[in-house]
Structure formats: structure tokens, C-alpha cells
Motif scaffolding. Sequence first.
Motif, PDB file in Angstrom:
ATOM      1  N   THR A 419      45.849  33.759  40.984  1.00  0.00           N
ATOM      2  CA  THR A 419      45.645  34.228  42.359  1.00  0.00           C
ATOM      3  C   THR A 419      44.225  34.750  42.640  1.00  0.00           C
ATOM      4  N   TYR A 420      43.347  34.654  41.679  1.00  0.00           N
ATOM      5  CA  TYR A 420      41.971  35.114  41.886  1.00  0.00           C
ATOM      6  C   TYR A 420      41.008  33.946  42.050  1.00  0.00           C
ATOM      7  N   ALA A 421      40.194  34.016  43.089  1.00  0.00           N
ATOM      8  CA  ALA A 421      39.130  33.015  43.256  1.00  0.00           C
ATOM      9  C   ALA A 421      37.955  33.364  42.331  1.00  0.00           C
ATOM     10  N   THR A 422      38.015  34.490  41.735  1.00  0.00           N
ATOM     11  CA  THR A 422      37.068  35.010  40.716  1.00  0.00           C
ATOM     12  C   THR A 422      35.658  35.275  41.238  1.00  0.00           C
ATOM     13  N   LEU A 423      34.665  34.491  40.829  1.00  0.00           N
ATOM     14  CA  LEU A 423      33.267  34.886  41.013  1.00  0.00           C
ATOM     15  C   LEU A 423      32.500  33.976  41.969  1.00  0.00           C
ATOM     16  N   PRO A 424      31.445  34.533  42.569  1.00  0.00           N
ATOM     17  CA  PRO A 424      30.665  33.723  43.516  1.00  0.00           C
ATOM     18  C   PRO A 424      29.851  32.626  42.833  1.00  0.00           C
ATOM     19  N   ILE A 425      29.638  31.560  43.560  1.00  0.00           N
ATOM     20  CA  ILE A 425      28.724  30.483  43.159  1.00  0.00           C
ATOM     21  C   ILE A 425      27.315  31.086  43.140  1.00  0.00           C
ATOM     22  N   PRO A 426      26.434  30.624  42.265  1.00  0.00           N
ATOM     23  CA  PRO A 426      25.060  31.123  42.321  1.00  0.00           C
ATOM     24  C   PRO A 426      24.496  31.047  43.744  1.00  0.00           C
ATOM     25  N   GLY A 427      23.777  32.074  44.120  1.00  0.00           N
ATOM     26  CA  GLY A 427      23.188  32.122  45.453  1.00  0.00           C
ATOM     27  C   GLY A 427      24.067  32.799  46.491  1.00  0.00           C
ATOM     28  N   GLU A 443      35.059  49.215  41.837  1.00  0.00           N
ATOM     29  CA  GLU A 443      36.101  48.324  41.329  1.00  0.00           C
ATOM     30  C   GLU A 443      37.436  48.641  41.963  1.00  0.00           C
ATOM     31  N   GLN A 444      38.318  47.665  41.898  1.00  0.00           N
ATOM     32  CA  GLN A 444      39.683  47.822  42.384  1.00  0.00           C
ATOM     33  C   GLN A 444      39.709  48.325  43.820  1.00  0.00           C
ATOM     34  N   VAL A 445      38.986  47.613  44.661  1.00  0.00           N
ATOM     35  CA  VAL A 445      38.902  48.007  46.070  1.00  0.00           C
ATOM     36  C   VAL A 445      39.192  46.805  46.968  1.00  0.00           C
ATOM     37  N   THR A 446      39.685  47.114  48.158  1.00  0.00           N
ATOM     38  CA  THR A 446      39.994  46.066  49.129  1.00  0.00           C
ATOM     39  C   THR A 446      39.163  46.289  50.381  1.00  0.00           C
ATOM     40  N   GLY A 447      38.711  45.207  50.996  1.00  0.00           N
ATOM     41  CA  GLY A 447      37.949  45.355  52.231  1.00  0.00           C
ATOM     42  C   GLY A 447      37.780  44.029  52.932  1.00  0.00           C
ATOM     43  N   GLY A 486      40.188  39.115  54.260  1.00  0.00           N
ATOM     44  CA  GLY A 486      40.197  40.326  53.458  1.00  0.00           C
ATOM     45  C   GLY A 486      40.176  39.944  51.986  1.00  0.00           C
ATOM     46  N   ALA A 487      39.662  40.842  51.140  1.00  0.00           N
ATOM     47  CA  ALA A 487      39.634  40.524  49.714  1.00  0.00           C
ATOM     48  C   ALA A 487      39.738  41.794  48.880  1.00  0.00           C
ATOM     49  N   PHE A 488      40.197  41.592  47.649  1.00  0.00           N
ATOM     50  CA  PHE A 488      40.312  42.670  46.669  1.00  0.00           C
ATOM     51  C   PHE A 488      39.352  42.351  45.532  1.00  0.00           C
ATOM     52  N   ARG A 489      38.646  43.366  45.035  1.00  0.00           N
ATOM     53  CA  ARG A 489      37.755  43.143  43.893  1.00  0.00           C
ATOM     54  C   ARG A 489      38.284  43.944  42.707  1.00  0.00           C
ATOM     55  N   GLU A 491      38.543  45.068  38.380  1.00  0.00           N
ATOM     56  CA  GLU A 491      37.677  45.854  37.497  1.00  0.00           C
ATOM     57  C   GLU A 491      36.560  45.042  36.842  1.00  0.00           C
ATOM     58  N   VAL A 492      36.677  43.715  36.832  1.00  0.00           N
ATOM     59  CA  VAL A 492      35.555  42.943  36.272  1.00  0.00           C
ATOM     60  C   VAL A 492      34.716  42.263  37.355  1.00  0.00           C
ATOM     61  N   GLY A 493      35.037  42.574  38.616  1.00  0.00           N
ATOM     62  CA  GLY A 493      34.249  42.000  39.708  1.00  0.00           C
ATOM     63  C   GLY A 493      34.825  40.699  40.243  1.00  0.00           C
ATOM     64  N   TYR A 494      36.023  40.344  39.806  1.00  0.00           N
ATOM     65  CA  TYR A 494      36.687  39.147  40.317  1.00  0.00           C
ATOM     66  C   TYR A 494      37.212  39.416  41.722  1.00  0.00           C
ATOM     67  N   TYR A 495      37.115  38.384  42.583  1.00  0.00           N
ATOM     68  CA  TYR A 495      37.639  38.507  43.941  1.00  0.00           C
ATOM     69  C   TYR A 495      38.979  37.789  44.074  1.00  0.00           C
ATOM     70  N   ARG A 496      39.861  38.453  44.806  1.00  0.00           N
ATOM     71  CA  ARG A 496      41.132  37.844  45.168  1.00  0.00           C
ATOM     72  C   ARG A 496      41.200  37.881  46.682  1.00  0.00           C
ATOM     73  N   ILE A 497      41.380  36.734  47.303  1.00  0.00           N
ATOM     74  CA  ILE A 497      41.395  36.685  48.767  1.00  0.00           C
ATOM     75  C   ILE A 497      42.799  37.072  49.215  1.00  0.00           C
ATOM     76  N   THR A 498      42.883  38.039  50.123  1.00  0.00           N
ATOM     77  CA  THR A 498      44.209  38.511  50.514  1.00  0.00           C
ATOM     78  C   THR A 498      44.711  37.851  51.799  1.00  0.00           C
ATOM     79  N   GLY A 499      43.824  37.218  52.549  1.00  0.00           N
ATOM     80  CA  GLY A 499      44.263  36.519  53.767  1.00  0.00           C
ATOM     81  C   GLY A 499      43.427  36.897  54.967  1.00  0.00           C
ATOM     82  N   ARG A 500      43.760  36.305  56.099  1.00  0.00           N
ATOM     83  CA  ARG A 500      42.983  36.530  57.320  1.00  0.00           C
ATOM     84  C   ARG A 500      43.180  37.959  57.824  1.00  0.00           C
ATOM     85  N   VAL A 501      42.125  38.512  58.374  1.00  0.00           N
ATOM     86  CA  VAL A 501      42.255  39.831  58.991  1.00  0.00           C
ATOM     87  C   VAL A 501      42.116  39.732  60.515  1.00  0.00           C
TER      88      VAL A 501
END
Length: 633
Positions: A419-427, A443-447, A486-489, A491-501
Motif C-alpha cells: 500500500t505504499y508508493a514509497t519514494l519520489p523519483i529523482p527530481g 515521521e509518521q505524519v499525514t497531510g 492526502g498522504a502519510f509519511r 518512519e523511513v520516509g515512505y509515502y502512502r497515498i490516502t486518497g483525494r482530499v
Amino acid sequence: MAYTIHDLEDYFKLYRRSIRTPRKFWGEIADNFSWNQKWDNVLDFNMTEAKFSWFEGGKLNITENAIDRHLVNRSKKTAILFEPNDPNEKAQHITYEELHLRVCKMANVLKEQGITKGDRVCIYLPMIPELAISVLACARIGAIHSVVFAGFSASAIAARILDSDCKLVITADGGFRGNKTIDLKSIVDEALVKCPCVDKVLLVKRTNTPINFQDGRDYWMEELLENSSINNTPEIMDAEDTLFILYTSGSTGKPKGMVHTTAGYMVYTGYTFKNVFQYQEQDIFWCTADIGWITGHSYILYGALLNGATTVLFEGVPSYPDFGRFWEIIDKHKITHLYTAPTAIRSLAKENIEWVEKYNLSSLKILGSVGEPINEEAWHWYDNHVGKKKCPIVDTWWQTETGGILISPLAGITPTKPTYATLPIPGVQPLLMDDKGNEIEGEQVTGNLCINFPWPGIARTIWGDHERYIDTYFKAYPGKYFTGDGAFRDEVGYYRITGRVDDVVIVSGHNLGTAPIEDAINEHPAVAESALVGFPHEIKGNALYGFIILKESGENRDHNNLRQEINKLISDHIGPIAKLDKIQFVDGLPKTRSGKIMRRILRKISEGDFSNFGDTSTLLNPEIVDEIVKGKV
Ligand code: WTA
């Protein structure tokens, strides 16, 4: 060489470099493409005014990069592998050489029909080779393609044609989808009644459905192609010349024609295709999206062809002639990459597992997911039963507006986490913001997910409405691109997309703005007002729930008939994908004193969660909430 990322250490190193010296980084990536003239300046931008210019001064043609460049070493390699709707119809292997020839011929046809650089061409075709060839032919002569998904209704096509003033439409007599035939030409005929800007229709023959041929306006593509030359020199385009327009639903009003330009889009889709999917020369890549959506544009067509890949074009649906179709295709063509949507995975996972087990899927190396958040159960089913636990899953997050993938594992390199899209592409520089406009660090924050710096694939504007572009994406958080997700990050900086806000609901992977559907509903003579929300659905991810207030004249009408009429209206205005699953007739809607509907409450009711509606003190009519709860369908 910076173009290929080999391992995790490499990724982190390149990522850091891409942030420290973005211009140098993207310049090096762009060096891997072929240019008629090199750029003077990698990037100029202004986030407040939403102005982006990548590779200014560069001159090129994207089809030269996607086709001609491969004629030296890959002329006999299959570029497009076409798998027809009917499994008994032969698959077609279109080599790079043949693709070149067919695109050149079609480019000449378009020119002969008076299409020149900058003209808009609407393409409304089923998933057949001519769709790919039309798109590329437009790009070759510098015409701007606007592909409209062949499931949209006549009114939806008309709105899109008018918005960008298309001169010509390419369509077919009909299209096959499973056991259905869709009469595309008659839908186009209906749309064109409202479109004086279109003076020509080019028709591909696919279903042999009888059509209404309009002399002087309609032409059979086949006949035009017969007489057209095979020699075509591509139009040399400026880096920032528009390549295409693709419409996406907004949370309000009419669809937004997202504009993508030539060089940045090319560099970004080419680079992300290669690295996210860790593409290798012998791979057979299958993205099951429709070319009518951005995923098809970027990864069935441009990204794949830019890398000289073999890309599969499938005309049909996963359930025809039976639920084994996807797996049969993988087995038959020895597919290495399957890139599909969670909704397809869920719908196939609910069928008998024997459908999957019947076929040999050992050619698969990498699996991809796109379009909506993938739930844990679907992720594991995909991993266990399709990938047999040996194929990395890349959960790729991106949008029509972003042109290409922004956050995703790199296959086999980034350790995945369900369920994690994980890390950004370079750039790509993601960050999370709170509703007050402050960055949420740690870490462990949603926004609310924003991007802090431009990447080459970012859309440049909304066709004809730059103000709306600024308002939608660059106003909420000044200096940043706001994604609407919206997304959750972790403890290792991985992103999980939670859906449209916002008020966009993703149904079966299709973005649907609630406002245009409400507009369609409100046209019903018995409807006074309506409000739509999305609610969780086992297969579709989300489905639509409509709360509708009837006029006095509608109160005595049979509710089931009304429901059918309302869904018919939605089908006519937008398309069957936007139909409502549930319709509840209500006496009122929860509104604030300023007249705004409190959708948050409706969302909870639609989910069947009546426990806590939060602060309802600003409601003008709090008593309506209980009444709506009682009448829930
Ligand atoms: C959603 C499709 C979670 C998201 C490429 C985004 C996703 C919208 C993912 C864009 C994913 C796309 N995980 N959500 N991997 N991919 N989305 O424009 O809400 O059709 O904003 O582009 O789909 O949809 P669009």
C-alpha cells in the motif's frame, strides 16, 4: 551514466544530486534523446504564476525519438503488439519499421486534410493500432492530439471538442468491448451537431457497423491511406510547443484540458519508464490502461516507445470471453511486465483462483499498480497469485497533471511495502502540508501532498484558462504544486497515498468530479437539488452515492423509475462510468449558514458511519441529519 538507476545506493546518490543541481541533472538525462538543436536553458520557472519552461531553445520531434531513432537497431523488433478483443482473431506484431511507415502515411493524410502545426485533432477510437498511429501521426506533424476515451457520451465529446476548438475528428465505425459493439460513429455524429468547428471526420473501419456517411465531411481512413505517400519529414518542434491536451475531471465545473508540451514530457516519460519498470531490451510490456487516459499516453505509448520497447495494446476487457483473459494473454505473449489498476485486480481476485492457475505466468518479472490506492488485500493477492512472490510490485502514484510517475518504488531496487508508493523519483520533491498552510515535517505524519519544485513532465496550463490552472494547483499553498491528494509519511520516509482530499471521486480508477455529475442530475425536471459523495466499494474502490431533493412535481413519481431516469441522464451527459450506485431522495441537505453543503456528513452517512459527525454547530438545519440517516439506502 545518469539515465539508468542500478541500485538503491545509486538512487539515493542521484536523488541528492537531482535536488542539489536539478538543471545539471535533467540536462544529463535529456542528453539521452535525439535533438535537432540542443536547448539553451534547462529550466525557467515561477511557481506563483505557474510558468514552466524546460529545455528552452531545444528543437525536436518526439516521434523521431519514439520511432525513427530505433530504425537503426530495432527495425524488425515489435513495437506494438496488438491483442484483439476476440481471442480467435490473430494478434498483430507491428514492427518499428511498420509503425514508422504507418505513422508517416497517416501524418501525410492529416496534412492533406489541411491539418497543420498547432491544430487540434480529437481522437475517439477504440483500443486498436489506429489509435496509437493517429496519436503519433499528430505528434509527427505538430498537431495537438486530444484523445477522448471511447466510453464518453456525445455531450462529453462535444464539450471537449468545443473547449479546444478541434478541426478534425478521427473515429471508427464502432468498437468491440467484450461481447458488446459500441457504435462510435453515431455517437460522434450526435456530438458534432453541436460542433461547428469540426469540418472533417476520418473513419477507421473496425466493426463493419452500418453508419450514416456524411458526404463532404466523412472520409474512410483506408481510402485516404491508400493514396498517401510513405515519406514524411517530421515537423521540428520547439521544446515548449504543445504536444497534447488531455481532459480530466475537476471538482468543479467543466473538464480541465491539461496541456503537456513536447520536450519535458518526452524526457520525463522516457526516464520514468526506464527506471520505474527497470526496463530491459527483451521485455514485453503490458499496460492495461486505455490510451484515452494519461496512463495509456505515457506508458503504453510514449514512455515505452521512447525506450524502443515492445508494448502491448489490448482491445478487450478482463472478463471476456472469460475471467482468464488477462492470464491467457500473459502466457501467450510471454509478457514480462503487467501494469494495471487495483480495481482490475480486485475484480479478478474475486473470481475462482483456477482462472489464474490455469496459465503459465512464469514470464512475468515486474508488476505495477496505478490509478488509486491499492488496498492491502489486493496487494497481497497480486503478489501471491500473479507474481508468485517473485515479482516486485511498483505502486506508482501520479496524475494526468504530472505527465509521469512521481512517487514509486523502482522495480527490484526500492524495498516495497504493501500500500505504499514509497519514494519520489529523482527530481521530485514531495512534502506534506496542513490545512493552515504549514509544512508538516517528521515521521509518521499525514497531510496534504504537495510538490515543492517543478519536474519536466508537469502540465503547463489548462487549455484556454491559465487562471484556473493557477487557482486549482498553485493557490492553496503558495510556491507549491498541490496535488489534491492526502498522504502519510512513515518512519523511513515512505509515502502512502490516502486518497483525494477534494470533491473528486475515483471510481474504478476513473477520476470523476462530483460537480459535473450533479449538474447532469439537476437537469432532470423533477430534481430540485443534489449532492454526491463517494463511498467505499469492494471492487470499484469507490462508488457514487447521490442525495437528491425532488421538486414538488416529482414527489409522487415512482422512485425506481426516477433513479433509472437520473442514471440515464448521467450516461448521456458524461458516460456510463459516472452512474450512481445509490440514490436517496431527501427533503433537505445539511448546509452551513453560508449555504455550503457539508459533504463530510454526507460522506459519513454514505459509509454507514453514524457515530460522530464532528462539529455540526454551523449547520443551518441540523435536524435534517437524523432524517437522512433514517432514510439511508
Ligand atoms: C489517484 C492516473 C494512490 C490519486 C495516473 C491521483 C493513486 C489520481 C495512485 C490521478 C496510486 C493514482 N496510489 N492513488 N498509486 N495513482 N492515484 O489523473 O488520487 O487519472 O490524484 O492519473 O489518481 O488520476 P489520473
